[in-house]
Design a protein around this motif. Structure first.
Motif, PDB file in Angstrom:
ATOM      1  N   GLU A   4     -55.107  42.658  14.394  1.00 53.85           N
ATOM      2  CA  GLU A   4     -54.754  42.102  15.704  1.00 53.85           C
ATOM      3  C   GLU A   4     -53.256  42.220  15.975  1.00 53.85           C
ATOM      4  O   GLU A   4     -52.838  42.429  17.111  1.00 53.85           O
ATOM      5  N   VAL A   5     -52.444  42.093  14.929  1.00 62.06           N
ATOM      6  CA  VAL A   5     -50.998  42.253  15.094  1.00 62.06           C
ATOM      7  C   VAL A   5     -50.671  43.725  15.336  1.00 62.06           C
ATOM      8  O   VAL A   5     -49.831  44.061  16.182  1.00 62.06           O
ATOM      9  N   ARG A   6     -51.329  44.599  14.598  1.00 64.87           N
ATOM     10  CA  ARG A   6     -51.099  46.033  14.771  1.00 64.87           C
ATOM     11  C   ARG A   6     -51.464  46.490  16.174  1.00 64.87           C
ATOM     12  O   ARG A   6     -50.787  47.342  16.759  1.00 64.87           O
ATOM     13  N   ALA A   7     -52.504  45.901  16.750  1.00 67.23           N
ATOM     14  CA  ALA A   7     -52.936  46.285  18.096  1.00 67.23           C
ATOM     15  C   ALA A   7     -51.911  45.882  19.154  1.00 67.23           C
ATOM     16  O   ALA A   7     -51.807  46.526  20.200  1.00 67.23           O
ATOM     17  N   ARG A   8     -51.152  44.833  18.871  1.00 67.25           N
ATOM     18  CA  ARG A   8     -50.148  44.363  19.832  1.00 67.25           C
ATOM     19  C   ARG A   8     -48.774  44.994  19.602  1.00 67.25           C
ATOM     20  O   ARG A   8     -47.845  44.749  20.362  1.00 67.25           O
ATOM     21  N   THR A   9     -48.656  45.794  18.568  1.00 63.28           N
ATOM     22  CA  THR A   9     -47.357  46.376  18.224  1.00 63.28           C
ATOM     23  C   THR A   9     -47.004  47.512  19.174  1.00 63.28           C
ATOM     24  O   THR A   9     -47.789  48.437  19.376  1.00 63.28           O
ATOM     25  N   SER A  10     -45.815  47.416  19.747  1.00 64.65           N
ATOM     26  CA  SER A  10     -45.341  48.443  20.675  1.00 64.65           C
ATOM     27  C   SER A  10     -44.289  49.309  19.993  1.00 64.65           C
ATOM     28  O   SER A  10     -43.854  49.042  18.869  1.00 64.65           O
ATOM     29  N   ALA A  11     -43.860  50.352  20.703  1.00 62.28           N
ATOM     30  CA  ALA A  11     -42.798  51.208  20.173  1.00 62.28           C
ATOM     31  C   ALA A  11     -41.514  50.414  19.976  1.00 62.28           C
ATOM     32  O   ALA A  11     -40.756  50.652  19.028  1.00 62.28           O
ATOM     33  N   TYR A  12     -41.250  49.443  20.870  1.00 62.83           N
ATOM     34  CA  TYR A  12     -40.079  48.590  20.713  1.00 62.83           C
ATOM     35  C   TYR A  12     -40.122  47.859  19.378  1.00 62.83           C
ATOM     36  O   TYR A  12     -39.118  47.749  18.665  1.00 62.83           O
ATOM     37  N   ARG A  28     -45.276  33.286  10.447  1.00 63.07           N
ATOM     38  CA  ARG A  28     -44.351  33.803  11.457  1.00 63.07           C
ATOM     39  C   ARG A  28     -43.035  33.054  11.412  1.00 63.07           C
ATOM     40  O   ARG A  28     -41.969  33.630  11.626  1.00 63.07           O
ATOM     41  N   TRP A  29     -43.095  31.741  11.136  1.00 61.17           N
ATOM     42  CA  TRP A  29     -41.868  30.949  11.022  1.00 61.17           C
ATOM     43  C   TRP A  29     -41.007  31.476   9.884  1.00 61.17           C
ATOM     44  O   TRP A  29     -39.794  31.666  10.042  1.00 61.17           O
ATOM     45  N   ALA A  30     -41.623  31.706   8.704  1.00 56.12           N
ATOM     46  CA  ALA A  30     -40.871  32.234   7.560  1.00 56.12           C
ATOM     47  C   ALA A  30     -40.258  33.587   7.898  1.00 56.12           C
ATOM     48  O   ALA A  30     -39.107  33.869   7.532  1.00 56.12           O
ATOM     49  N   MET A  31     -41.006  34.430   8.603  1.00 53.62           N
ATOM     50  CA  MET A  31     -40.500  35.746   8.983  1.00 53.62           C
ATOM     51  C   MET A  31     -39.304  35.624   9.926  1.00 53.62           C
ATOM     52  O   MET A  31     -38.247  36.224   9.701  1.00 53.62           O
ATOM     53  N   HIS A  32     -39.460  34.810  10.980  1.00 56.81           N
ATOM     54  CA  HIS A  32     -38.406  34.703  11.987  1.00 56.81           C
ATOM     55  C   HIS A  32     -37.143  34.045  11.434  1.00 56.81           C
ATOM     56  O   HIS A  32     -36.035  34.504  11.711  1.00 56.81           O
ATOM     57  N   ILE A  33     -37.322  32.990  10.656  1.00 54.83           N
ATOM     58  CA  ILE A  33     -36.135  32.251  10.216  1.00 54.83           C
ATOM     59  C   ILE A  33     -35.350  33.032   9.177  1.00 54.83           C
ATOM     60  O   ILE A  33     -34.115  32.989   9.146  1.00 54.83           O
ATOM     61  N   ARG A  57     -40.985  25.100  17.101  1.00 54.61           N
ATOM     62  CA  ARG A  57     -42.132  25.578  17.892  1.00 54.61           C
ATOM     63  C   ARG A  57     -42.871  26.700  17.166  1.00 54.61           C
ATOM     64  O   ARG A  57     -44.112  26.747  17.166  1.00 54.61           O
ATOM     65  N   THR A  58     -42.131  27.608  16.541  1.00 54.57           N
ATOM     66  CA  THR A  58     -42.768  28.703  15.800  1.00 54.57           C
ATOM     67  C   THR A  58     -43.500  28.173  14.585  1.00 54.57           C
ATOM     68  O   THR A  58     -44.604  28.638  14.258  1.00 54.57           O
ATOM     69  N   LEU A  59     -42.946  27.187  13.900  1.00 55.31           N
ATOM     70  CA  LEU A  59     -43.590  26.599  12.722  1.00 55.31           C
ATOM     71  C   LEU A  59     -44.929  25.968  13.086  1.00 55.31           C
ATOM     72  O   LEU A  59     -45.893  26.060  12.321  1.00 55.31           O
ATOM     73  N   ARG A  60     -44.993  25.337  14.252  1.00 53.21           N
ATOM     74  CA  ARG A  60     -46.249  24.728  14.689  1.00 53.21           C
ATOM     75  C   ARG A  60     -47.341  25.771  14.886  1.00 53.21           C
ATOM     76  O   ARG A  60     -48.515  25.515  14.609  1.00 53.21           O
ATOM     77  N   ILE A 107     -42.173  40.897   5.568  1.00 62.28           N
ATOM     78  CA  ILE A 107     -43.301  40.167   6.163  1.00 62.28           C
ATOM     79  C   ILE A 107     -43.679  40.793   7.501  1.00 62.28           C
ATOM     80  O   ILE A 107     -44.861  41.006   7.793  1.00 62.28           O
ATOM     81  N   GLY A 108     -42.661  41.100   8.314  1.00 56.30           N
ATOM     82  CA  GLY A 108     -42.931  41.694   9.622  1.00 56.30           C
ATOM     83  C   GLY A 108     -43.621  43.036   9.515  1.00 56.30           C
ATOM     84  O   GLY A 108     -44.583  43.306  10.244  1.00 56.30           O
ATOM     85  N   VAL A 109     -43.162  43.879   8.617  1.00 54.51           N
ATOM     86  CA  VAL A 109     -43.791  45.190   8.422  1.00 54.51           C
ATOM     87  C   VAL A 109     -45.204  45.034   7.890  1.00 54.51           C
ATOM     88  O   VAL A 109     -46.145  45.698   8.366  1.00 54.51           O
ATOM     89  N   ALA A 110     -45.382  44.149   6.913  1.00 55.00           N
ATOM     90  CA  ALA A 110     -46.705  43.954   6.308  1.00 55.00           C
ATOM     91  C   ALA A 110     -47.713  43.437   7.329  1.00 55.00           C
ATOM     92  O   ALA A 110     -48.878  43.874   7.342  1.00 55.00           O
ATOM     93  N   ARG A 111     -47.294  42.520   8.206  1.00 57.14           N
ATOM     94  CA  ARG A 111     -48.203  41.992   9.221  1.00 57.14           C
ATOM     95  C   ARG A 111     -48.681  43.101  10.155  1.00 57.14           C
ATOM     96  O   ARG A 111     -49.851  43.144  10.543  1.00 57.14           O
ATOM     97  N   ARG A 112     -47.780  44.002  10.492  1.00 54.70           N
ATOM     98  CA  ARG A 112     -48.145  45.076  11.422  1.00 54.70           C
ATOM     99  C   ARG A 112     -48.945  46.192  10.750  1.00 54.70           C
ATOM    100  O   ARG A 112     -49.640  46.946  11.419  1.00 54.70           O
TER     101      ARG A 112
END
Length: 251
Positions: free
Chosen positions: A164-172, A91-96, A83-86, A154-159
């Motif tokens: 748009e990713v940075r805007a959705r980034t929370s403290a969590y 994001r798929w590469a990051m998560h897996i 589902r993430t790959l689709r 990848i996760g750090v670089a995206r944020r």
């Protein structure tokens, strides 16, 4: 493990700390399962609001369409993150890479602790064999460590670079992703300081401080397991696969 003992963290303290963390983590799983069971209906009243009600309800839903559908969903949607790959190959590469890197490194750490126990007590006279196996695990540790580092980067670089990713980034997000990145870096740096590391060699060799970074790495990893994962929204690493399986795939 021997690196820790020079800093006063003895074998028995390592065992006690590991048991404590696993206890907290298991209780966190139990607490969440019981909480989720409070929203379930359709079973006997005496089971309502219980841990076992959630288990019974989940099994009923997950296997509703048969074992084959369960296995297919587990392989394609849970193990391969179809589902993430689709949605996004990045994001798929990051998560897996984060998922398999983290899970396999945790499993290797558990095996390492068991081997250290064999070495410590020379169980059945297999201390030498355990040391050989322990040394052989250095390469898998490095490979899956680099995998985890790749995903965390990848996760750090995206944020950092995607607005748009940075805007959705929370403290969590900052705490978890930053924690994973920091844990990975400190683990690598401790290994590099020992010298003769995979891909790096002895460029960063400085053995006197290797135990300090190894200790920091371990304490951060145990804190992530015990304090953050079971008690925050990042319980979704368990909740999401359970939900997908209960829904037999789909969206």
């Amino acid at each position: 493990m021997a690196d820790f003992y020079t800093l006063g963290l003895t074998y028995w303290r390592v065992i006690a700390l590991t048991v404590l963390v696993l206890g907290v983590w298991i209780y966190g799983i139990y607490f969440n399962f019981k909480k989720w069971g409070m929203g379930s209906t359709g079973y006997q009243d005496e089971l309502r609001h219980s841990f076992w009600l959630f288990i019974a309800t989940w099994i009923h839903q997950a296997f509703k369409d048969g074992v084959w559908v369960f296995v297919k969903t587990f392989v394609l949607d849970v193990l391969l993150l179809r589902r993430t790959l689709r949605r996004s190959p990045v994001r798929w590469a990051m998560h897996i890479t984060i998922f398999y890197g983290f899970v396999i490194l945790a499993a290797l750490s558990g095996v390492g602790l068991l081997l250290d126990t064999v070495i410590h007590f020379n169980l059945l006279g297999y201390a030498h064999q355990a040391e050989v196996i322990f040394d052989m695990m250095a390469l898998p540790f490095d490979i899956f460590g680099y995998m985890l580092l790749f995903g965390a980067t990848i996760g750090v670089a995206r944020r950092v670079f995607l607005r748009e990713v940075r805007a959705r980034t929370s403290a969590y997000d900052v705490v978890l992703l930053g924690g994973v990145f920091l844990i990975t870096i400190t683990g690598f740096y401790a290994q590099w300081m020992r010298g003769n590391s995979f891909l790096v060699g002895d460029v960063f060799s400085y053995p006197i401080y290797a135990p300090h970074f190894a200790l920091i790495h371990t304490l951060l990893a145990l804190a992530l397991f015990a304090i953050i994962l079971p008690w925050s929204k990042y319980m979704h690493v368990i909740a999401a696969p359970l939900t997908i399986l209960a829904n037999r795939g789909g969206e």
